[in-house]
Design an enzyme around this catalytic site. Structure first.
Site, PDB file in Angstrom:
ATOM      1  CG  ASP A  70      34.074  29.049  99.604  1.00  0.00           C
ATOM      2  OD1 ASP A  70      34.644  29.306 100.692  1.00  0.00           O
ATOM      3  OD2 ASP A  70      34.617  28.385  98.693  1.00  0.00           O
ATOM      4  CG  HIS A 111      42.975  33.922  97.186  1.00  0.00           C
ATOM      5  ND1 HIS A 111      44.260  33.641  97.586  1.00  0.00           N
ATOM      6  CD2 HIS A 111      42.885  33.487  95.901  1.00  0.00           C
ATOM      7  CE1 HIS A 111      44.918  33.052  96.598  1.00  0.00           C
ATOM      8  NE2 HIS A 111      44.108  32.953  95.568  1.00  0.00           N
ATOM      9  CG  HIS A 155      48.848  31.954  94.638  1.00  0.00           C
ATOM     10  ND1 HIS A 155      48.529  30.635  94.873  1.00  0.00           N
ATOM     11  CD2 HIS A 155      47.737  32.535  94.134  1.00  0.00           C
ATOM     12  CE1 HIS A 155      47.264  30.430  94.508  1.00  0.00           C
ATOM     13  NE2 HIS A 155      46.757  31.575  94.064  1.00  0.00           N
ATOM     14  N   GLY A 165      40.294  27.052  93.519  1.00  0.00           N
ATOM     15  CA  GLY A 165      39.287  28.080  93.345  1.00  0.00           C
ATOM     16  C   GLY A 165      38.007  27.682  94.059  1.00  0.00           C
ATOM     17  CG  ASP A 211      39.938  32.022  93.400  1.00  0.00           C
ATOM     18  OD1 ASP A 211      40.338  32.228  92.236  1.00  0.00           O
ATOM     19  OD2 ASP A 211      40.571  31.309  94.216  1.00  0.00           O
ATOM     20  NE  ARG A 239      57.625  32.846 120.587  1.00  0.00           N
ATOM     21  CZ  ARG A 239      56.974  31.836 121.147  1.00  0.00           C
ATOM     22  NH1 ARG A 239      56.391  30.926 120.372  1.00  0.00           N
ATOM     23  NH2 ARG A 239      56.888  31.745 122.453  1.00  0.00           N
ATOM     24  CG  HIS A 288      40.419  36.579  92.110  1.00  0.00           C
ATOM     25  ND1 HIS A 288      41.455  36.525  93.021  1.00  0.00           N
ATOM     26  CD2 HIS A 288      40.566  35.473  91.326  1.00  0.00           C
ATOM     27  CE1 HIS A 288      42.180  35.440  92.795  1.00  0.00           C
ATOM     28  NE2 HIS A 288      41.648  34.777  91.777  1.00  0.00           N
TER      29      HIS A 288
END
Length: 409
Positions: free
Chosen positions: A270, A238, A217, A332, A296, A249, A85
């Site tokens: 990172d 990620h 996402h 990214g 990324d 919960r 990625h």
């Protein structure tokens, strides 16, 4: 006869663990033997050899000018890194759809130890993404890339991160097929939000097509993510980032992705995207065999602070952290995998073999490339990284040729 390179004296990380005082023999593009150098106090460990290894007689008669021997005592040798990625680097972006830019990004990451990489796109118009994929597929065919990863446009508006909202859409299987066709069979992964209409059908289509379906996402919940995994999703894009947080919960997608043995979880190590405690939690929960470190990275990787494009958006990098100019979302990273490795062992406290698994063996297996890359074994490509005692990169070999030549004392 192919030139032979012999690397001696380093700690070599092999699938069985760490081999002290190691000896690697490279012939042509491949690893011919992996063993240990004899010391005055001990016999050498048995040498693992491949079919290309020369017998003792041939070793003695080889012209010395055809052999290079480097003493790397005090260093580490690990397999070349595999990044599944990455969006760009060296001021270049894979989304530009330009061979020149793509190769600049490839070369940047190679110099930082990534010998195998998948080019990631960002959300865009379907026709434009198909054009980009067609260009990138040519670089896959010539061996510079290992495949194409579509990150978007089939993702959540609520968890879009650095993707332009107007370009996002539901994952209609027909649209998914259009992108796969544009990639000419070179797509290896697609990130989508499975809770969107058409999401589960698209996951099934990807799985049936031999393309990794990645959950990311996403604004979905625990049960919906479990459905996506049952439908064929095998990667968490990620993990923790661009998805609902883990709750006691409402466990959300994080718990579903961590607990299922069918899923490999991507982590961006990172120091900005994840706290070390969260990274260790992921390793302890999923196990070292199910983690893949990724960058990324966008175009600023390997560069300095400044402004850079990311698809149709503009990113500003300050002190190495990339954020959208408008809105301020993290966009990214500027990470390279040698930095991720060093951080993993010196800050996060991971054992070196676990870091190697996350950077090499696990992503290689995920891509179906474990037979040729991802570990230091005879018969595999001679892809390796040389690190000093402080785990700083000092050498990179790809397919038997030095990308960064080490200069031992």
């Amino acid at each position: 006869m192919s030139k032979r390179t012999v690397l001696t004296g380093a700690r070599v990380v092999v699938p069985e663990g760490v081999r002290e005082n190691g000896r690697l023999t490279v012939e042509g593009r491949t690893l011919a033997a992996v063993g240990s150098t004899r010391t005055p106090d001990s016999a050498p460990a048995p040498e693992l050899t491949g079919q290309q290894t020369l017998d003792p007689t041939e070793r003695e008669t080889l012209d010395p000018t055809e052999q290079e021997t480097l003493d790397l005592t005090g260093h580490w040798i690990v397999p070349g890194f595999v990044d599944i990625h990455v969006h760009g680097g060296g001021g270049a972006s894979f989304s530009a759809g330009s061979h020149e830019e793509s190769l600049r990004a490839v070369e940047t990451h190679r110099r930082h130890g990534t010998t195998t990489m998948v080019a990631s796109t960002v959300s865009g118009d379907l026709d434009e993404l198909s054009r980009q994929a067609g260009s990138l597929s040519e670089l896959v065919e010539q061996g510079d890339l290992a495949g194409i990863h579509f990150e978007g446009p089939f993702i959540s508006c609520q968890r879009r991160g650095a993707h332009e909202e107007s370009l996002l859409r539901d994952p209609d299987p027909g649209d998914v097929r259009k992108l796969l066709d544009g990639a000419r069979g070179r797509a290896v992964m697609m990130t989508l939000a499975p809770e969107r209409p058409g999401g589960l059908d698209s996951v099934r289509l990807l799985a049936d097509s031999g393309v990794i379906a990645a959950v990311g996402h996403t604004d979905g919940g625990y049960e919906g993510t479990r459905e996506a995994i049952d439908a064929g999703a095998t990667v968490a894009t990620h993990l923790f980032n661009a998805m609902p947080p883990l709750g006691h919960r409402q466990p959300g997608p994080v718990a579903a992705l961590l607990e299922d043995e069918r899923v490999t979880v991507e982590l961006i190590n990172d120091g900005t995207h994840l706290h070390p405690a969260v990274l260790r939690l992921a390793f302890e929960s999923a196990g070292a065999g199910r983690v893949a470190f990724i960058t990324d990275a966008m175009g600023a990787a390997g560069m300095g602070d400044g402004r850079y494009p990311l698809g149709n958006l503009e990113v500003e990098v300050r002190e190495g952290v990339a954020r959208l100019v408008e809105g301020g979302s993290i966009a990214g990273s500027t990470l390279t995998l040698d930095q991720a490795f060093k951080r993993a062992v010196t800050i996060d406290g991971l054992p070196v073999p676990d870091a190697v698994a996350a950077l090499s063996a696990n992503p290689a297996r995920l891509l179906g490339m474990a037979g040729s890359v991802g570990s230091l074994e005879p018969g595999k490509l001679a892809d390796l990284v040389v690190l000093d005692e402080e785990f700083t990169l000092v050498g990179v070999m790809r397919q038997g040729s030095w990308e960064v030549r080490p200069h031992p004392r």
